[in-house]
Design a protein around this motif. Structure first.
Motif, PDB file in Angstrom:
ATOM      1  N   TYR A 232     -69.448  47.825  11.590  1.00  8.43           N
ATOM      2  CA  TYR A 232     -70.596  47.187  11.876  1.00  8.43           C
ATOM      3  C   TYR A 232     -70.704  45.710  11.828  1.00  8.43           C
ATOM      4  CZ  TYR A 232     -75.849  46.227  12.331  1.00  8.43           C
ATOM      5  OH  TYR A 232     -77.112  45.694  12.785  1.00  8.43           O
ATOM      6  N   PHE A 233     -70.859  45.068  13.075  1.00 12.47           N
ATOM      7  CA  PHE A 233     -70.537  43.364  12.908  1.00 12.47           C
ATOM      8  C   PHE A 233     -72.324  42.759  12.699  1.00 12.47           C
ATOM      9  CE2 PHE A 233     -70.502  39.375  15.330  1.00 12.47           C
ATOM     10  CZ  PHE A 233     -69.905  38.587  14.220  1.00 12.47           C
ATOM     11  N   ILE A 234     -72.513  42.062  11.808  1.00 11.81           N
ATOM     12  CA  ILE A 234     -73.672  41.432  11.699  1.00 11.81           C
ATOM     13  C   ILE A 234     -73.575  40.081  12.458  1.00 11.81           C
ATOM     14  CG2 ILE A 234     -75.373  40.531  10.070  1.00 11.81           C
ATOM     15  CD1 ILE A 234     -74.866  42.849   8.055  1.00 11.81           C
ATOM     16  N   ASP A 235     -74.286  39.823  13.543  1.00 17.69           N
ATOM     17  CA  ASP A 235     -74.078  38.862  14.513  1.00 17.69           C
ATOM     18  C   ASP A 235     -75.098  37.640  14.317  1.00 17.69           C
ATOM     19  OD1 ASP A 235     -73.680  37.203  16.351  1.00 17.69           O
ATOM     20  OD2 ASP A 235     -73.629  38.679  17.846  1.00 17.69           O
ATOM     21  N   ASP A 236     -74.800  36.747  13.344  1.00 16.47           N
ATOM     22  CA  ASP A 236     -75.583  35.374  12.949  1.00 16.47           C
ATOM     23  C   ASP A 236     -75.767  34.843  14.339  1.00 16.47           C
ATOM     24  OD1 ASP A 236     -77.131  33.945  11.172  1.00 16.47           O
ATOM     25  OD2 ASP A 236     -75.259  32.697  10.486  1.00 16.47           O
ATOM     26  N   GLU A 237     -75.321  34.878  15.235  1.00 14.73           N
ATOM     27  CA  GLU A 237     -75.600  34.235  16.442  1.00 14.73           C
ATOM     28  C   GLU A 237     -76.593  35.004  17.270  1.00 14.73           C
ATOM     29  OE1 GLU A 237     -71.488  31.673  17.206  1.00 14.73           O
ATOM     30  OE2 GLU A 237     -71.705  33.563  18.051  1.00 14.73           O
ATOM     31  N   ASN A 238     -76.711  36.134  17.188  1.00 15.75           N
ATOM     32  CA  ASN A 238     -77.689  36.748  18.266  1.00 15.75           C
ATOM     33  C   ASN A 238     -78.508  38.050  17.584  1.00 15.75           C
ATOM     34  OD1 ASN A 238     -76.069  35.606  20.690  1.00 15.75           O
ATOM     35  ND2 ASN A 238     -74.394  36.637  20.055  1.00 15.75           N
ATOM     36  N   SER A 239     -78.512  38.179  16.335  1.00 15.78           N
ATOM     37  CA  SER A 239     -78.946  39.294  15.855  1.00 15.78           C
ATOM     38  C   SER A 239     -80.677  39.088  15.807  1.00 15.78           C
ATOM     39  CB  SER A 239     -78.533  39.543  14.257  1.00 15.78           C
ATOM     40  OG  SER A 239     -79.231  40.617  13.694  1.00 15.78           O
ATOM     41  N   PRO A 269    -103.978  20.968   8.317  1.00 16.38           N
ATOM     42  CA  PRO A 269    -102.728  21.483   8.876  1.00 16.38           C
ATOM     43  C   PRO A 269    -101.619  21.814   8.068  1.00 16.38           C
ATOM     44  CG  PRO A 269    -103.194  19.274   9.221  1.00 16.38           C
ATOM     45  CD  PRO A 269    -104.430  19.544   8.824  1.00 16.38           C
ATOM     46  N   LEU A 270    -100.775  22.632   8.296  1.00 18.08           N
ATOM     47  CA  LEU A 270     -99.646  22.993   7.620  1.00 18.08           C
ATOM     48  C   LEU A 270     -98.286  22.473   8.333  1.00 18.08           C
ATOM     49  CD1 LEU A 270     -98.177  24.544   5.321  1.00 18.08           C
ATOM     50  CD2 LEU A 270     -97.972  26.497   6.902  1.00 18.08           C
ATOM     51  N   PHE A 271     -97.720  21.720   7.624  1.00 18.85           N
ATOM     52  CA  PHE A 271     -96.397  21.270   8.325  1.00 18.85           C
ATOM     53  C   PHE A 271     -94.998  21.878   7.525  1.00 18.85           C
ATOM     54  CE2 PHE A 271     -99.362  18.154   9.098  1.00 18.85           C
ATOM     55  CZ  PHE A 271     -99.242  17.744  10.535  1.00 18.85           C
ATOM     56  N   VAL A 272     -94.185  22.560   8.128  1.00 12.24           N
ATOM     57  CA  VAL A 272     -93.109  23.138   7.471  1.00 12.24           C
ATOM     58  C   VAL A 272     -91.656  22.538   7.817  1.00 12.24           C
ATOM     59  CG1 VAL A 272     -92.131  25.439   6.876  1.00 12.24           C
ATOM     60  CG2 VAL A 272     -94.647  25.264   7.561  1.00 12.24           C
ATOM     61  N   TYR A 273     -90.871  22.146   7.057  1.00 16.86           N
ATOM     62  CA  TYR A 273     -89.758  21.540   7.503  1.00 16.86           C
ATOM     63  C   TYR A 273     -88.460  22.771   6.879  1.00 16.86           C
ATOM     64  CZ  TYR A 273     -92.968  17.967   7.409  1.00 16.86           C
ATOM     65  OH  TYR A 273     -94.272  17.255   7.785  1.00 16.86           O
ATOM     66  N   LEU A 274     -87.614  22.933   7.905  1.00 14.89           N
ATOM     67  CA  LEU A 274     -86.714  24.190   7.769  1.00 14.89           C
ATOM     68  C   LEU A 274     -85.334  23.784   8.126  1.00 14.89           C
ATOM     69  CD1 LEU A 274     -88.957  26.361   9.683  1.00 14.89           C
ATOM     70  CD2 LEU A 274     -88.147  26.960   7.509  1.00 14.89           C
ATOM     71  N   PRO A 275     -84.541  23.436   6.950  1.00 14.25           N
ATOM     72  CA  PRO A 275     -82.772  23.263   7.249  1.00 14.25           C
ATOM     73  C   PRO A 275     -82.308  24.293   8.239  1.00 14.25           C
ATOM     74  CG  PRO A 275     -83.526  23.202   5.070  1.00 14.25           C
ATOM     75  CD  PRO A 275     -84.462  23.645   5.436  1.00 14.25           C
ATOM     76  N   CYS A 276     -81.553  23.855   9.068  1.00 17.46           N
ATOM     77  CA  CYS A 276     -81.160  24.596  10.143  1.00 17.46           C
ATOM     78  C   CYS A 276     -79.659  24.697  10.516  1.00 17.46           C
ATOM     79  CB  CYS A 276     -81.921  24.154  11.651  1.00 17.46           C
ATOM     80  SG  CYS A 276     -81.368  24.984  12.890  1.00 17.46           S
ATOM     81  N   GLY A 277     -79.138  25.795  10.484  1.00 20.58           N
ATOM     82  CA  GLY A 277     -77.462  25.785  11.146  1.00 20.58           C
ATOM     83  C   GLY A 277     -77.495  26.398  12.378  1.00 20.58           C
ATOM     84  N   VAL A 278     -77.070  27.779  12.488  1.00 20.34           N
ATOM     85  CA  VAL A 278     -76.934  28.411  13.801  1.00 20.34           C
ATOM     86  C   VAL A 278     -78.414  28.602  14.195  1.00 20.34           C
ATOM     87  CG1 VAL A 278     -76.943  30.739  12.868  1.00 20.34           C
ATOM     88  CG2 VAL A 278     -75.737  29.967  15.114  1.00 20.34           C
ATOM     89  N   GLY A 279     -79.383  28.634  13.306  1.00 19.93           N
ATOM     90  CA  GLY A 279     -80.797  28.806  13.623  1.00 19.93           C
ATOM     91  C   GLY A 279     -81.652  30.090  13.295  1.00 19.93           C
ATOM     92  N   GLY A 280     -80.531  31.245  13.007  1.00 24.34           N
ATOM     93  CA  GLY A 280     -81.626  32.387  12.565  1.00 24.34           C
ATOM     94  C   GLY A 280     -82.366  32.149  11.513  1.00 24.34           C
ATOM     95  N   GLY A 281     -82.288  31.702  10.205  1.00 24.10           N
ATOM     96  CA  GLY A 281     -82.935  31.599   9.091  1.00 24.10           C
ATOM     97  C   GLY A 281     -84.280  30.623   9.514  1.00 24.10           C
TER      98      GLY A 281
END
Length: 446
Positions: A232-239, A269-281
């Motif tokens: 089973y492949f866990i696909d970080d790009e498309n999951s 208002p709530l401002f949230v700052y999120l580190p981003c790699g491929v985008g999933g998290g």
């Protein structure tokens, strides 16, 4: 694809991106919650379904990972005020910053010490549940701690799991899969840290290393799964499952903020700052946050200047059809968790109407912020996890940031704003490695 020069003429911001300068981008495709959500294939029920599955697994998690017992098998991290760091940021960047500053410590999530403990562990659990239900080892009404048995481990050992990773996703998937009894292979890119590889090997995880970057690791993981019948492949790009595992964080955050007497409404208002790699998290978390807070929640992605793949995909609208390398950017950064050259199309398209904006930050700045946070709050993060910390500075000093505040009628509300910085990893970094990071930040701050 158009030649690079044509893209740069159309979007002048790309000039600075290609020069690896720090940029701030306000998303022109951002829409109101009601309009944006109509276009999406996922909804609140999908997130609730993921939350229910995690609840079913809680007795198992509590049994096999003692560090989760205090929270009855819930994999969750605290939210802490960082008022000393708030003052330090105002001083460092010579700009008064309004509002209240909080840190979401996914850096200290149990089991694998990063945000990836959400999506990665969730997808492994979902796969295990699917197999166990299908083969009669489990019913949804059972106490899931029965999975911690020789019989179940022997059953899962007939199956394998593969993933491509720069480090943290591999850690969470490797640790969880091995615990259940799966055979697991983590395909790792050149930038993955040695200590992450060593930790995985100690759990019996197979590591395959590549000289190339993250995209190659994912490609090879996908090939492995196609060639092995029970893999089973866990696909970080498309999951979708990874994405939904991350989104659950927002449901829990709502209660955490209420417990801290933090109000989020039209005047706060709530401002949230999120580190981003491929985008999933960050994509999953932002999706969940918009469900919870709608137009009162403003989400920004943060990327290294040398790996701005999501920003490049969003600006051009090409998503995964473009990589930073095609624009002459080297994708080499100390922020190993974010060292991704090509973004997720699924995440880019899903998040496009919901994301307020994005910005980039240099490695040197990450190290300075790492040292500052350690000095002011005694909280130690890995470099990639500091990308969110500079977000409030960017929002209030960069031209496009100021325009965003003005355009959304937030200027008079900034004194009541809540700035939530998502700390994505760091608690499992070995002491000697963290000491090197800290000293580097000291040197750069002189």
């Amino acid at each position: 694809m158009k030649i690079i020069q044509d893209w740069i003429e159309k979007y002048p911001l790309l000039n600075e991106l290609v020069a690896t300068k720090e940029v701030f981008w306000s998303n022109p495709k951002y829409q109101s919650f009601q309009t944006g959500f109509k276009q999406l294939s996922l909804n609140e029920n999908d997130v609730k379904d993921a939350e229910e599955r995690l609840k079913r697994f809680a007795p198992y998690i509590a049994k096999v990972f003692p560090e989760t017992r205090e929270l009855n098998g819930m994999i969750e991290s605290p939210v802490v005020p960082i008022s000393a760091m708030h003052q330090k940021l105002s001083h460092m960047y010579e700009h008064p910053l309004e509002g209240r500053f909080l840190l979401k410590c996914d850096s200290h999530l149990p089991i694998s010490g990063s945000i990836k403990a959400r999506g990665g562990i969730y997808e492994v659990l979902k796969h295990a549940e699917t197999l166990a239900l299908k083969h009669g080892l489990l019913t949804e009404n059972d106490d899931y701690s029965i999975l911690d048995s020789e019989k179940c481990r022997n059953f899962f050992s007939q199956y394998s799991i593969a993933v491509g990773s720069t480090g943290n996703l591999g850690l969470s998937i490797g640790i969880m899969s091995a615990q259940l009894g799966f055979k697991v292979t983590v395909h790792m890119s050149a930038d993955a840290k040695k200590w992450k590889k060593d930790l995985l090997k100690s759990k019996g995880v197979m590591i395959v290393e590549y000289k190339e970057d993250y995209s190659k690791a994912v490609e090879e993981g996908r090939k492995q799964a196609q060639s092995e019948p029970n893999c089973y492949f866990i696909d970080d790009e498309n999951s979708r499952d990874l994405f939904l595992g991350y989104a659950v964080a927002a449901i829990r955050l709502k209660k955490q903020l209420e417990d801290l007497n933090v109000t989020v409404d039209e005047d706060h208002p709530l401002f949230v700052y999120l580190p981003c790699g491929v985008g999933g998290g960050p994509g999953g978390v932002a999706f969940g946050l918009k469900l919870m807070y709608q137009d009162q929640g403003h989400c920004f992605f943060a990327e290294p200047t040398h790996s701005p793949c999501m920003l490049l995909g969003l600006v051009t609208g090409l998503h995964d059809q473009v990589s930073v390398q095609e624009f002459g950017i080297d994708n080499i950064t100390a922020a190993d968790g974010l060292a991704v050259g090509r973004p997720s199309r699924f995440v880019g398209q899903t998040i496009e109407p919901l994301l307020s904006g994005s910005y980039t930050v240099s490695d040197n700045e990450l190290f300075k912020l790492l040292t500052a946070l350690a000095d002011t709050e005694n909280i130690y993060l890995e470099p990639s996890a500091l990308a969110g910390v500079i977000g409030p500075v960017k929002l209030s000093t960069e031209q496009q940031g100021k325009e965003y505040v003005q355009q959304h009628h937030l200027k008079d509300k900034m004194k009541n704003a809540v700035h939530l910085i998502w700390a994505t990893g760091g608690s499992m970094v070995p002491a000697e490695t963290m000491d090197e990071y800290y000293k580097k930040g000291v040197k750069l701050s002189l």
